[in-house]
Design a protein around this motif. Structure first.
Motif, short mmCIF file in Angstrom:
data_model
loop_
_atom_site.label_atom_id
_atom_site.label_comp_id
_atom_site.label_asym_id
_atom_site.label_seq_id
_atom_site.Cartn_x
_atom_site.Cartn_y
_atom_site.Cartn_z
N UNK A 22 0.83 -1.20 0.00
CA UNK A 22 0.00 0.00 0.00
C UNK A 22 0.87 1.26 0.00
N UNK A 23 1.91 1.26 0.83
CA UNK A 23 2.78 2.43 0.94
C UNK A 23 3.63 2.65 -0.30
N UNK A 24 4.05 1.57 -0.95
CA UNK A 24 4.99 1.68 -2.07
C UNK A 24 4.31 1.61 -3.44
N UNK A 25 3.04 1.19 -3.48
CA UNK A 25 2.34 1.09 -4.76
C UNK A 25 0.91 1.63 -4.70
N UNK A 26 0.13 1.11 -3.78
CA UNK A 26 -1.29 1.41 -3.75
C UNK A 26 -1.62 2.88 -3.55
N UNK A 27 -0.81 3.59 -2.76
CA UNK A 27 -1.09 5.00 -2.51
C UNK A 27 -1.06 5.84 -3.78
N UNK A 28 -0.23 5.43 -4.75
CA UNK A 28 -0.12 6.21 -5.98
C UNK A 28 -1.46 6.38 -6.66
N UNK A 29 -2.28 5.33 -6.62
CA UNK A 29 -3.57 5.37 -7.31
C UNK A 29 -4.53 6.38 -6.70
N UNK A 30 -4.40 6.65 -5.40
CA UNK A 30 -5.38 7.53 -4.74
C UNK A 30 -4.80 8.89 -4.35
N UNK A 31 -3.49 8.95 -4.13
CA UNK A 31 -2.91 10.20 -3.62
C UNK A 31 -1.79 10.75 -4.50
N UNK A 32 -1.32 9.95 -5.46
CA UNK A 32 -0.33 10.42 -6.41
C UNK A 32 1.09 10.09 -6.06
N UNK A 33 1.43 10.13 -4.76
CA UNK A 33 2.79 9.83 -4.35
C UNK A 33 2.93 8.44 -3.79
N UNK A 34 4.15 8.06 -3.46
CA UNK A 34 4.41 6.74 -2.88
C UNK A 34 5.77 6.76 -2.19
N UNK A 35 5.97 5.81 -1.30
CA UNK A 35 7.29 5.59 -0.72
C UNK A 35 8.07 4.63 -1.61
N UNK A 36 9.37 4.86 -1.67
CA UNK A 36 10.28 4.03 -2.46
C UNK A 36 11.47 3.72 -1.56
N UNK A 37 11.70 2.45 -1.28
CA UNK A 37 12.77 2.05 -0.37
C UNK A 37 13.89 1.41 -1.17
N UNK A 38 15.11 1.94 -1.01
CA UNK A 38 16.29 1.38 -1.66
C UNK A 38 17.50 1.69 -0.79
N UNK A 39 18.23 0.65 -0.40
CA UNK A 39 19.32 0.82 0.55
C UNK A 39 20.69 0.99 -0.11
N UNK A 40 20.74 0.99 -1.43
CA UNK A 40 21.99 1.26 -2.14
C UNK A 40 21.91 2.66 -2.74
N UNK A 41 22.86 3.54 -2.45
CA UNK A 41 22.73 4.93 -2.88
C UNK A 41 22.70 5.12 -4.39
N UNK A 42 23.50 4.37 -5.12
CA UNK A 42 23.52 4.53 -6.58
C UNK A 42 22.22 4.02 -7.18
N UNK A 43 21.75 2.86 -6.71
CA UNK A 43 20.48 2.34 -7.20
C UNK A 43 19.33 3.26 -6.82
N UNK A 44 19.42 3.86 -5.63
CA UNK A 44 18.39 4.81 -5.22
C UNK A 44 18.34 6.00 -6.17
N UNK A 45 19.51 6.54 -6.51
CA UNK A 45 19.56 7.67 -7.45
C UNK A 45 18.99 7.26 -8.80
N UNK A 46 19.36 6.09 -9.26
CA UNK A 46 18.86 5.64 -10.56
C UNK A 46 17.35 5.43 -10.54
#
Length: 635
Positions: free
Chosen positions: A594-618
């Motif tokens: 819900x936090x990383x996908x479902x919220x986008x459908x109703x509120x537009x934004x979402x959380x994105x979790x990535x623990x590697x800095x380069x992958x996070x930037x990409x």
């Protein structure tokens, strides 16, 4: 082993000194806590009633529900709501103090002036108050009354501060979801009630309540606090100073301000200048003030005070042996500071009734006694200087020049040099043509689980290399300042060619004779509202929802509940919001999705979790590319 703790050479040097001096640091305590509780890490431990604590087996072999029947999904969602409400409470309390200060200043009951009359009239206009013919102090009291009305709103009407400042498209979305906040204290109280035993058992409803807390934080915390402080102390404008522990001076009285609320730290800066002769009388060259965390950011933005360090290295500032007094107000203050200070001559001073630490000196601060308190603290620093043991002093030779003070008004003024009639047009045009591929806001803390500053620095280097303009606040701003990303040389070293050309043009237009930095220091944690204001202004200029803009947010090393509340607000604004440390939600697959996908459908934004800095930037770049494609911009 030490290199795994921090990438900051100054901190590395002082960690070695701490070991020699027998000082326990946050890194030592982290190692002593291993292994950390897996149930807590996943968010599936509940202690909301006295029948527990209850734990859900993540592997499905043990308990699948708590004693009352609560599932893992509900436990995770309930815990998250409480954390975000806690973060919102911290910022709302901060904002309330600033409102109270403006009221008393306008009534001539305290010795604070109203330095930001332009901001006052700007805010009054947004609130629909008449401005041209009104006296400054009378108008300030009208603005205060609106703020107090929000704090005591007993109707079902939403916060006036939100309605006056939030994007209209976003307000419509929030209203459709039933998450427009009314009275911030009421919403926080309701969240506490909603998460007690025997209450809400719908994880979707709990997540929506969490989004409401994000709005409480964004408008009754961040935005309100920044607005009040700008009225009291003035709108920040660009300043040049230095960052890192090398800013401390061996021949001067060193006084560090640490915490988040500038009501006292502004006075300390003033009296440090006034009482310099007393320091010289005991053999010091001057009284040198430096900052840690957001009190540091506040006096940096308006007074040019250098930054000593950010959250994780606060103990190491004392380990230098050169700090005479460290004075703290609220938030992000390690109780261990008292123990570390006891090993040196440093006096730790607490000032607020809700922050007392055994072993520290408590000097009560009130708005009415602000000047007296500040003078007492400065004189204590002078007295402590006389007790300093030179044999214990080691100040690392690490400091970096930084440019800060990029309020929205300062950014607009720089852009106006290129287009006075439509200041935002040069920025928007360069976003449209791809010279600025997008914008990312990096915010928040250090977390001992991450090598100090590494995530902030490595991710941002990758972003600016790909022509992403970065705005930073809080401890993220400290980290990026220390590593050369907040000066003109940083643009030459790290920025992609297209971004470099834009920043060079802007820097020369502003009369700097050099590029603007690739990372714009926009202030303290509450000053994330400045980023929100800029995003709102760009969206309004283009006539689109903020959710459509090629803009994202990131908390690379979050550790405080405030980081979660700020992140939740960014998600409600429609932004993809990256977290570099996994929050305690993985015990519920449905809440995580819900936090990383479902919220986008109703509120537009979402959380994105990535623990590697380069992958996070990409990942953030990919998200921005998708936004650009949807807008029909070059990709």
């Amino acid at each position: 082993m030490l290199k795994a703790k921090t990438i900051d050479p100054a901190a590395l040097e002082l960690l070695k000194k701490a070991a020699t001096d027998g000082i326990e640091t946050v890194w030592d305590r982290y190692e002593a806590q291993q292994p950390q509780c897996g149930f807590g890490t996943l968010g599936i431990c509940c202690r909301h009633c006295l029948q527990g604590p209850c734990r859900i087996d993540p592997f499905g072999n043990g308990p699948k529900a708590g004693i009352c029947g609560t599932t893992a999904d509900v436990i995770v969602a309930r815990n998250l709501l409480r954390q975000v409400a806690g973060g919102a409470a911290a910022h709302v309390d901060h904002a309330y103090e600033a409102v109270e200060a403006l009221e008393l200043a306008a009534e001539d009951k305290i010795n604070y002036s109203i330095a930001g009359e332009d901001k006052l009239r700007q805010i009054a206009t947004a609130l629909g108050l008449e401005t041209p013919s009104k006296d400054t102090k009378a108008l300030a009291l009208e603005v205060v009354r609106v703020a107090y009305a929000d704090m005591s709103n007993h109707s079902r009407q939403p916060l006036q501060w939100l309605l006056a400042n939030a994007p209209k498209e976003r307000i419509a979305v929030w209203q459709s979801l039933g998450i427009l906040p009314r009275n911030p204290d009421r919403e926080i109280r309701e969240a506490m009630h909603q998460t007690t035993m025997g209450m809400d058992a719908d994880p979707v409803n709990l997540v929506l309540a969490t989004a409401k807390q994000g709005l409480v934080d964004g408008y009754a915390g961040l935005k309100l606090a920044t607005d009040m402080q700008d009225i009291l102390f003035g709108i920040p404008s660009p300043v040049v100073t230095e960052a890192n522990l090398g800013v401390l001076k061996s021949d001067s009285v060193n006084l560090i301000v640490h915490g988040h609320v500038p009501l006292l730290s502004e006075k300390i800066v003033y009296w440090a200048k006034k009482l310099s002769a007393e320091a010289e009388a005991v053999g010091a060259q001057s009284i040198h003030v430096a900052g840690i965390c957001c009190s540091g950011n506040e006096v940096l933005m308006r007074q040019g005070i250098p930054l000593a360090t950010n959250f994780l290295a606060q103990e190491l500032a004392i380990v230098t042996g050169a700090v005479d007094v460290m004075v703290v107000d609220v938030q992000c203050i390690m109780p261990s500071l008292a123990q570390v200070a006891s090993c040196y001559h440093t006096e730790l001073i607490t000032t607020m009734p809700i922050v007392k630490i055994p072993g520290a000196t408590h000097i009560p601060f009130t708005l009415e006694n602000a000047d007296e308190t500040a003078q007492t603290i400065v004189r204590k620093a002078i007295a402590a200087y006389k007790k300093r043991d030179p044999r214990k002093v080691r100040i690392p030779d690490q400091r970096t020049t930084i440019m800060a003070g990029f309020s929205v008004e300062a950014i607009t003024a720089a852009l106006a040099q290129l287009n006075p009639q439509q200041p935002l047009k040069p920025l928007v045009d360069n976003i449209a043509n791809g010279n600025i591929f997008g914008v990312v806001a990096t915010v928040g803390c250090n977390n001992v689980k991450v090598t100090q500053d590494s995530f902030h620095v490595e991710m941002v280097k990758e972003l600016v290399r790909n022509n992403i303009l970065v705005a930073a606040t809080g401890c993220s701003a400290h980290a990026l300042a220390k590593f050369g990303l907040m000066n003109s040389e940083g643009t030459e070293r790290f920025a992609g060619d297209n971004l470099k050309s834009v920043l060079t043009a802007l820097g020369h237009a502003a009369g700097l004779g050099a590029p603007l930095p690739p990372v714009l220091h926009m202030g303290s944690c509450v000053d994330n509202s400045r980023i929100g204001d800029l995003v709102t202004a760009i969206a309004r200029y283009l006539g689109v929802d903020t959710a459509a803009l090629p803009v994202a947010a990131s908390a690379p090393e979050p550790q405080h509940e405030k980081a979660l509340s700020i992140g939740t607000w960014a998600v409600t604004m429609g932004l993809t919001t990256h977290l570099g440390v996994v929050p305690p939600v993985l015990g519920s697959k449905s809440v995580t999705e819900l936090l990383t996908q479902g919220l986008t459908e109703v509120i537009g934004g979402k959380f994105y979790v990535e623990t590697d800095p380069i992958l996070a930037a990409q990942g953030l770049i990919a998200d921005i590319r998708a936004k650009r494609k949807a807008l029909g911009l070059t990709i």
